[in-house]
Every structure is written in C-alpha cells, then in structure tokens.
Design an enzyme around this catalytic site. Sequence first.
Site: not given
Length: 497
Positions: A14, A17, A41, A52, A80, A189, A337, A348, A350
């Site tokens: 979740g 991302a 979870s 940001a 921003k 998982v 990630l 950068t 998001i």
Amino acid sequence: MTDSAITKIVIVGGGTAGWMAAASLAHVLDADRISISLIESENIGTVGVGEATIPPILKFNELLGIGEREFMRATKATFKLGIEFSNWGGVGQKYIHPFGDFGTDIEGIPMHQFWLSQRQRANYQYSLFDFSLMVKACQLRRFKHPEYRNPKSVYAGIHYAYHFDAGLYALYLRQFAERKGVIRYEGIVKDVQLDPESGNVKSVILDAQRKIDGELFVDCSGFRGLLIEGALKTGYNYWSEWLPMDRAFAVASEKVEDPIPYTKAIAHEAGWQWRIPLQHRNGNGCVYSSHFLSDDKALEKLLSGLDSRPLAEPKQLCFKTGHRRKFWNKNVVALGLAAGFMEPLESTSISLIQTGLARLMTLMPDKRFSETTKSLYNRRTIQEYEHIRDFLILHYVASKRNDSLFWKHIRGLKLPYSLKEKMALYEDAGRIMQYEAGLFTPSSWLAVLHGQGIVPKSYDPLTLRFPVEDVQKRLDAMRNLIARAASAMPMHIDSLQ
C-alpha cells in the site's frame, strides 16, 4: 475483449505508491471487465518521508478529478514554489531553486544569456534570481494561483506543487480507489507462486493460506521488492559511487509559525537536512553517509536542528541509491521504493511513481507480455532515473566546500559522462541542453549551476546583435515587473485560508 486481455491486476503493498497505482488504474480501466486488488498489512509500516512534491503532481490529481481544496484539506497540504538550498555552494551561502522560468526569452534566446552578456559587457549588477517570480514570492512568503486564462499575464508562468502528509494522501487515495471498486486484502505475503512454464508470477499466498491469483502484478512492497526481487531475482544497479548517502532519520515536529511556500534543504558536513512545512506540523529529516557520520551523531544533528518539539520518536531509514536492473520483469512492474531509490533532495519520489504509472498505462499489456513493450518501458524509465541521478549529483559536485572528509571525498568523484558534458557546456558559454524526456527543465539546471557559483567563461554570441542599451532596458523592465508582481501576490497563509 479477446482471450489475451488482462482481467486481474494485483498490487502488492500500500502506502503512497500502492494507492496511487490503485486509484489511477481503477480510474482509467474498465472496472466491469478488470478486477484490481491491493494487498497490504497494517503491521508493516511505510517509509512516509516523502512529503514534498514537484509540479507534475497537479496533473495526477487532475487526471483523477480530485479538487484542490478537498485534497488540501484531507492531506493538510501547503503550497510549494521551490526549494531553498543553504550551505551547498559554501557554508553560509543560500539560493532558491524555483519552479518555472527565469524571465522570458528574447527573440528565442534564453533570458539568462542576455544577463550573462550584460554582466561582461556592461557590468550588470542585479542578481539572476531577481528574474524569477517564484524566488521573489518565496522570499516574501507569498503565493498566487497561475492565471492560465491570461497567457500575457506575468502570473501565467507560475508553477507550483505541494507539501503534504504522505500518510494522509495514501488514506485519501485508498478511499478514492475503494469507491472505484478496488478490493483491499489485509495480510502479509508469505509466499509467491510462479508459473513453471513462463516464469511469471501466478499468485501470492497470504497468511492462513489465502491465495490471490493475478495476471499483471504491481510491486509496491518497498525496499524488499517481494515480487521484483524476492521472487524474480531481478538485481539492482547501485549508484553509491556518485551518491554516497545511505541513511536518514525523519521526525515530525510542532508547528511554530505560519508555513512558508518552499522546502528547505540545508547541507551539513556529511549530507543534508530537510524542513517541510505542513498546515499542522513540520516534517524534518537528516540524510547522511554512514561512512562519514555515525548514527548517533546524525540523530543528534537532526534533533538539535529542530525549530520545535518533536511529535514522535525519529524513524531511521537505510537505503542504497540506485534502481532495479529491470523495472518491468516478466509480468511484474515495480513502482516506488520497490523500483529504486533516489534521495529526496529534489522531491522526485512521488513523481517517479506517477511517471511509472503513466508509462504503464500507455503501454498497458495483454497476457502475452510483449518483450518489445517491456523493453521500451525499461529503457525509458532507466533514462529518467539517470537524468535525475545526474541532477542530484550536480548539487554535490558543484559545491566549493572542502571543510570535511565527506566534501573532500565528493570533490574526487569521477562523474558520469552525461553530467560532465552538461557541466562543461554551461561552464563554456552558459548553454543548457534539455535531456530527452528529462524531468528537470533547463531553468532548474540553471538555478543549481548558477546558485552554487559556477560562472561561465562566455555567453551566446547571438546576444551581440542587440545593443547594450536595449538589453539593459529590457532586463530592467522584466526585473521591475517581477518585483511588482511578487509584492502584489497574497500572503501564502492567506491563500491557504
């Protein structure tokens, strides 16, 4: 719909991302024909340091039909206009990297070329940053929405993004996605089943032997990369040789003043610190290289640099800058990630999720999972990561600091050729070429190159056909217009109200 069409999409993980993926895919795809499931979870925390953003986030919210007022209320967001960099060029020096351009081009020639030529030809004394409306607005703590309907207005060129609570944003998108029909499974998982013939992921096994089948899987499981790495053994390209930061501490602190319309990035002897103003609190972090600063010293540096009382225990994050060797492997696409990590110096993370999703929707596969499609996706994504990598490296190698072992190490880095060429072009005659599909515009490169004290030897000779007196008048008029326009903007706090 043919038999080869995708009918089941499973998102593992979740956070920002996962729920960005769920919300956008549910919004774009036919919910009557394609089921979308998300597994997460509550026992597994999210990194939650990305608060940001950069201007493309507006397009993402617009795609989903999310209204700005509702979004800002839900996520405690502020506006921003850029990032203030302190102690980067040298200790005690600061500059602002603004969103948007510096002035306006003159007959197709970038404005900064006239500023450079005027400095050498007529000893022009005004700062290049006087020609950025966003810089002036940041300095005055002001904000105004762009005037898109009036393209001749000085306000038409305003670009902005948000600071927001990433946890609240994920919750907001979860509610949005579930209304669109996304099914959420709570669980961890435990195992991944592969198809013995194709090697594709076939299903994931949760606790209590619950099995979730899928055809296209989106891995948003964070650094672990449960599918892209754990199951498919994709491999990772490390960039520690250029970006040696490998750890960070993050903590929220009390709000003590009206929020400012920009992020702060403050360099220290072995990395940097961030300060991000939200409506209800501040976000703070200390990014560092563990080879040059101990965990205890980094934590002490973070806490001693706070403007107010911390609201929780600091959270440590360990990472390796770089990316998976393939972002799309077999029938798994990695986002966030799970795909890679670029330190948050230019906000950068998001945006990379957003562009990955846009690329996936443009190249939406069927069950054949064409190698041509996957190859194009991977090649374009690698290019994007490399362009961002170069821009991040620039902040370090453009510094003149030599006051610690860390900064001395930075001065000895062997640069990627792509960055070396870009810096050489600017140092020669102030030229900045746009990377193909690069996230950052020439104006962003100009802000950092100039802000950290790199002075070109010359300038574009095309500016010589304009008389010095005419250039002086045009620059003065431009600068005065920007100063007046910034002063006339509402205060940032009033815009939030």
